[in-house]
Design a protein around this motif. Structure first.
Motif, mmCIF file in Angstrom:
data_model
loop_
_atom_site.group_PDB
_atom_site.id
_atom_site.type_symbol
_atom_site.label_atom_id
_atom_site.label_comp_id
_atom_site.label_asym_id
_atom_site.label_seq_id
_atom_site.Cartn_x
_atom_site.Cartn_y
_atom_site.Cartn_z
ATOM 1 N N HIS A 155 0.861 -1.178 0.000
ATOM 2 C CA HIS A 155 0.000 0.000 0.000
ATOM 3 C C HIS A 155 0.899 1.231 0.000
ATOM 4 O O HIS A 155 2.124 1.097 0.078
ATOM 5 N N ASP A 205 5.585 5.190 5.154
ATOM 6 C CA ASP A 205 6.577 4.375 5.876
ATOM 7 C C ASP A 205 6.833 3.046 5.170
ATOM 8 O O ASP A 205 7.684 2.275 5.606
ATOM 9 N N HIS A 206 6.085 2.780 4.091
ATOM 10 C CA HIS A 206 6.310 1.546 3.324
ATOM 11 C C HIS A 206 7.046 1.805 2.015
ATOM 12 O O HIS A 206 7.374 0.861 1.296
ATOM 13 N N ASP A 250 -0.053 -4.098 6.231
ATOM 14 C CA ASP A 250 -0.676 -3.611 7.462
ATOM 15 C C ASP A 250 -2.108 -4.116 7.606
ATOM 16 O O ASP A 250 -2.954 -3.463 8.211
ATOM 17 N N HIS A 284 4.615 -4.570 10.420
ATOM 18 C CA HIS A 284 5.134 -4.108 11.712
ATOM 19 C C HIS A 284 5.095 -5.250 12.713
ATOM 20 O O HIS A 284 4.077 -5.931 12.833
HETATM 21 ZN ZN LIG Z 1 2.780 0.546 8.125
#
Ligand SMILES: [Zn+2]
Ligand SMILES: [Zn+2]
Length: 211
Positions: free
Chosen positions: A57, A61-62, A152, A193
């Motif tokens: 996605h 942060d990815h 996520d 995560h």
């Molecule tokens: Zn994330």
């Protein structure tokens, strides 16, 4: 056989996966989270060329390391994303809301869709559409390896947050029930995560999936 190198990178401690078929020199990165040079260094060390960037996605942060991975690869690998997350990609993955500015890297040129088959060497993987955390979230499933890269969507004893723009709780729970819990119990869940878990463990203990 699938070789998996895992990194935990960036301000949100995001898991990033450098993967290749054993014996092949062609690799892919699932979610180049941050510090692209670290991912490139690990690929170099193994004699791997990064041929694809696959995004679960478009949260910042990815993909914060995508620009550096692309800059350091020749030719730059194409970036694949589900079109329902393009708006988020264009908004720097929501980074400004966290006081950050990122270079999202090369524009995605491969549209991912549910049921699509991708290849890593001779290994086949399937794209599973699992919206809810974001509208265009996908997971990457290697059926022969019993591995699901689930981003996520689901974590050990938890699930993805749905309070960010485009998130929807009921949609996420539905995605988990239809796309994750339908897989064999022994399927490894390599998520965005935290520690690795399995479908069987989450089916039994995940507090969001009981009843
Ligand atoms: Zn994330
Ligand atoms: Zn996210």
């Amino acid at each position: 056989m699938l070789e998996i190198v895992t990194f935990t990178l960036g301000p949100a401690m995001t898991n990033s996966y450098l993967i290749a078929e054993k014996g092949s020199d062609t690799a892919a990165v699932i979610d180049p989270a941050w510090d692209g040079h670290v991912i490139l260094g690990a690929a170099d060390q193994r004699g791997w060329r990064i041929a694809n960037i696959w995004l679960t996605h478009a949260h910042f942060d990815h993909l914060g390391g995508a620009a550096a991975v692309a800059d350091g690869s020749n030719p730059p690998p194409p970036v694949a994303l589900h079109p329902d997350d393009y708006w988020l990609w264009r908004a720097q993955g929501g980074a400004p809301a966290f006081g950050l500015e990122i270079d999202p890297g090369p524009e995605p040129t491969v549209d991912l869709a549910h049921g699509q088959k991708l290849y890593l060497g001779q290994l086949e993987l399937e794209v599973l559409y699992a919206p809810g955390h974001t509208p265009g979230h996908v997971m990457f499933y290697f059926p022969a390896e019993n591995v699901l890269f689930c981003g996520d969507v689901i974590f050990q004893f938890s699930i993805g947050r749905t309070d960010l723009p485009g998130g929807d709780y009921d949609t996420l729970i539905n995605s988990i029930r239809e796309q994750v819990l339908t897989l064999p119990d022994e399927t490894r869940l390599l998520n965005g995560h935290g520690p690795e878990t399995t479908v069987g463990v989450e089916r039994q203990y995940n507090p969001f999936l009981q009843g």
